[in-house]
Design an enzyme around this catalytic site. Structure first.
Site, PDB file in Angstrom:
ATOM      1  N   GLU A 341       0.810  -1.225   0.000  1.00 26.90           N
ATOM      2  CA  GLU A 341       0.000   0.000   0.000  1.00 26.90           C
ATOM      3  C   GLU A 341       0.844   1.275   0.000  1.00 26.90           C
ATOM      4  O   GLU A 341       0.534   2.228   0.719  1.00 26.90           O
ATOM      5  CB  GLU A 341      -0.962  -0.009   1.193  1.00 26.90           C
TER       6      GLU A 341
HETATM    7  C1  ACM Z   1      -1.966  -5.427   4.052  1.00 27.60           C
HETATM    8  O1  ACM Z   1      -3.028  -5.950   4.436  1.00 27.60           O
HETATM    9  N1  ACM Z   1      -1.920  -4.138   3.787  1.00 27.60           N
HETATM   10  C2  ACM Z   1      -0.763  -6.214   3.859  1.00 27.60           C
END
Ligand code: ACM
Length: 535
Positions: A341
């Site tokens: 992310e």
């Molecule tokens: C995640 O759930 N951002 C690895």
């Protein structure tokens, strides 16, 4: 806080009959006379690789001894651990000796037993003795977990209980399918104390989990002391989701967790999430920001808004300091650098950053683990990617992971819509999130890690891991309600041969763990999909 669960009373009376059917031997007397039920050999989670039930049971008595190989301090320590488990409920003395006499509970290390591998064991139970044989201490420790589960559930209680304490006769020979069988705890969104982490370690050990991944940093909190950058912990660790006081592990605290995990044969996999998920670090040191201005601490639950400043040299001084100190603390082989992310980092910057972060891990002698977005950069040789996609993750993203796998990147499988322990079970689950969907107990169990991602050779699958993110989780009761019983299914996916995989049989073995979890004070989710006993 006690959380509500649904108790399926209708199914309870069927359980003993069904459970007895598995291994083909009697399940013991009905609970009405308060005689504890003797689990059939093989009524174990995770399912053993081979079970040959037969012969007379072994009975623990006040004169039972635990006999260990005299030359191995680890065998003695495991024997002492076993005695510690059994003494409170049985009330027996259970001395641990190396007197080399026959009978009792025997713990034997046999390095020549190649077939048992690093964690495998054989358990032989008969009227005269129970013998646990392993090639390595880790195998003896796993064998002890099986032995526990072959005793009535009340053996787990910490006050004296009524016997008899019988272990069904026969032989179990057992080795794991995967070497990596993990659980992750997010100690950043909410901080968990050393005591809370130890409690979870003990619960995971019962089901032969062998990795504890600690998510030590995120936007909301930095949880591990780094001597060369002290504000990371003292300031960056000073809050959490919702604005509580947060906290962090001193190096002494962290070593206490490591030692405890090692004593349960779990390897700790530390994670510092970079270049995104870094607000706590950016708030602690203004120079880490491209703007030179530190943002405030963050106590919300958004993701994707923070990034280390990829062009700045000081960023790599930070990476070097953190990775060096963390690697020096870490007895295990892995160091997880996150990489998920990174929505506030350009792709070019992401690739450049992950190159440098991976190099730092290599420089300090550790194996890189990253979330599977690492496969969109340039994974170094030997890197491990942790897949956290969903059934409806795009084909292009799955193909990127498969391509890396074909090039040798190993995979840990943590599909979010299967094994994210923070997903709600049903829409009524009072804790958790639902962005990956609702994950009932059957859904988390009923998939095959060996055939999960198209184009991924089975040989690159290192194993499975069940992450527990803690945006909504702040107590041990919360951990337990979300992890149990789903983490047992993940433990079984990681340990048991694919040939044993069967939801209809699993749900019966799982149901039999209900009284055991209850005896241990685990406030598990009473899924209506599982025929829990009512007694
Ligand atoms: C995640 O759930 N951002 C690895």
């Amino acid at each position: 806080m006690r959380l509500p669960g649904t108790l399926p009373r209708l199914f309870g009376s069927l359980l003993l009959v069904a459970a007895a059917g598995i291994a083909g031997i009697g399940a013991g007397a009905a609970p009405a006379d308060l005689t504890p039920t003797v689990p059939p050999l093989g009524q174990v989670v995770p399912a053993p690789a081979s079970v040959q039930a037969g012969g007379a049971p072994y009975t623990l008595t006040p004169s039972t001894r635990i006999r260990v190989d005299g030359h191995s301090p680890e065998a003695r320590r495991i024997g002492t651990y076993l005695a510690g488990l059994l003494r409170p409920s049985t009330g027996y003395a259970l001395p641990v000796t190396d007197d080399h006499l026959p009978g009792g509970i025997q713990l034997r290390l046999r390095p020549s037993e190649q077939g048992l591998g690093d964690e495998g064991y054989r358990l032989q139970s008969s009227r005269g003795s129970v013998t646990l044989t392993a090639r390595r201490p880790a195998g003896l420790f796993r064998a002890v977990q099986t032995l526990r589960q072959l005793l009535p559930a009340s053996v787990e209680k910490d006050t004296r209980q009524k016997g008899p304490w019988k272990i069904a006769g026969g032989t179990i020979t057992d080795t794991p399918r995967y070497g990596y069988r993990g659980a992750m705890l997010d100690v950043s969104r909410h901080f968990f104390t050393v005591g809370q982490v130890k409690r979870y370690i003990d619960q995971l050990a019962l089901y032969k989990i062998n990795k504890l991944h600690l998510h030590l940093s995120d936007d909301q909190g930095w949880r591990i002391a780094i001597d060369s950058l002290p504000r990371l912990a003292t300031y960056g660790g000073s809050t959490q989701v919702g604005g509580g006081p947060g906290g962090y592990y001193t190096k002494k605290d962290y070593k206490e967790i490591l030692g405890y995990a090692a004593s349960r044969y779990l390897e700790v996999v530390p994670e510092i999430d970079m270049p995104g998920h870094t607000n706590a670090a950016l708030a602690s040191y203004a120079e880490l920001n491209c703007s030179g201005i530190a943002p405030p601490l963050y106590t919300g639950t958004d993701v994707g808004f923070s990034s280390l400043c990829v062009p700045k040299a000081v960023t790599y001084d930070f990476v070097d300091d953190v990775v060096r100190e963390l690697a020096a603390l870490t007895p295990g082989r892995y160091l997880h650098i996150g990489g998920d992310e990174a929505h506030s980092t350009s792709h070019a910057d992401y690739v450049a950053f992950m190159d440098k972060a991976q190099a730092a891990v290599g420089k300090y002698g550790k194996t890189v683990v990253g979330w599977h977005q690492l496969t969109g950069a340039s994974p170094v040789a030997g890197a491990v990617a942790q897949y956290w996609g969903l059934d409806d993750t795009s084909d292009a993203e799955k193909a990127q992971v498969a391509k890396a796998a074909q090039n040798g990147t190993k995979l840990i499988l943590s599909p979010a819509d299967r094994v994210y322990l923070d997903m709600k079970y049903t829409k009524d689950t009072p804790l958790g999130l639902d962005w990956a969907g609702l994950v009932e107990v059957d859904r988390s169990y009923d998939w095959d890690p060996g055939a999960y991602l198209p184009g991924v050779p089975a040989s690159v699958v290192a194993g499975v891991e069940a992450p527990l993110w803690s945006e909504t989780i702040s107590t041990s009761d919360h951990i337990e309600f979300m992890a149990f019983p789903r983490v047992l299914g993940v433990a079984e996916l990681g340990w048991s041969p694919a040939s044993t995989h069967d939801w209809e049989q699993y749900r019966v073995r799982l149901a039999a763990q209900g009284p055991r979890m209850a005896a241990l004070g685990i406030d598990y989710y009473r899924s209506p999909k599982v025929p829990w006993p009512t007694g």
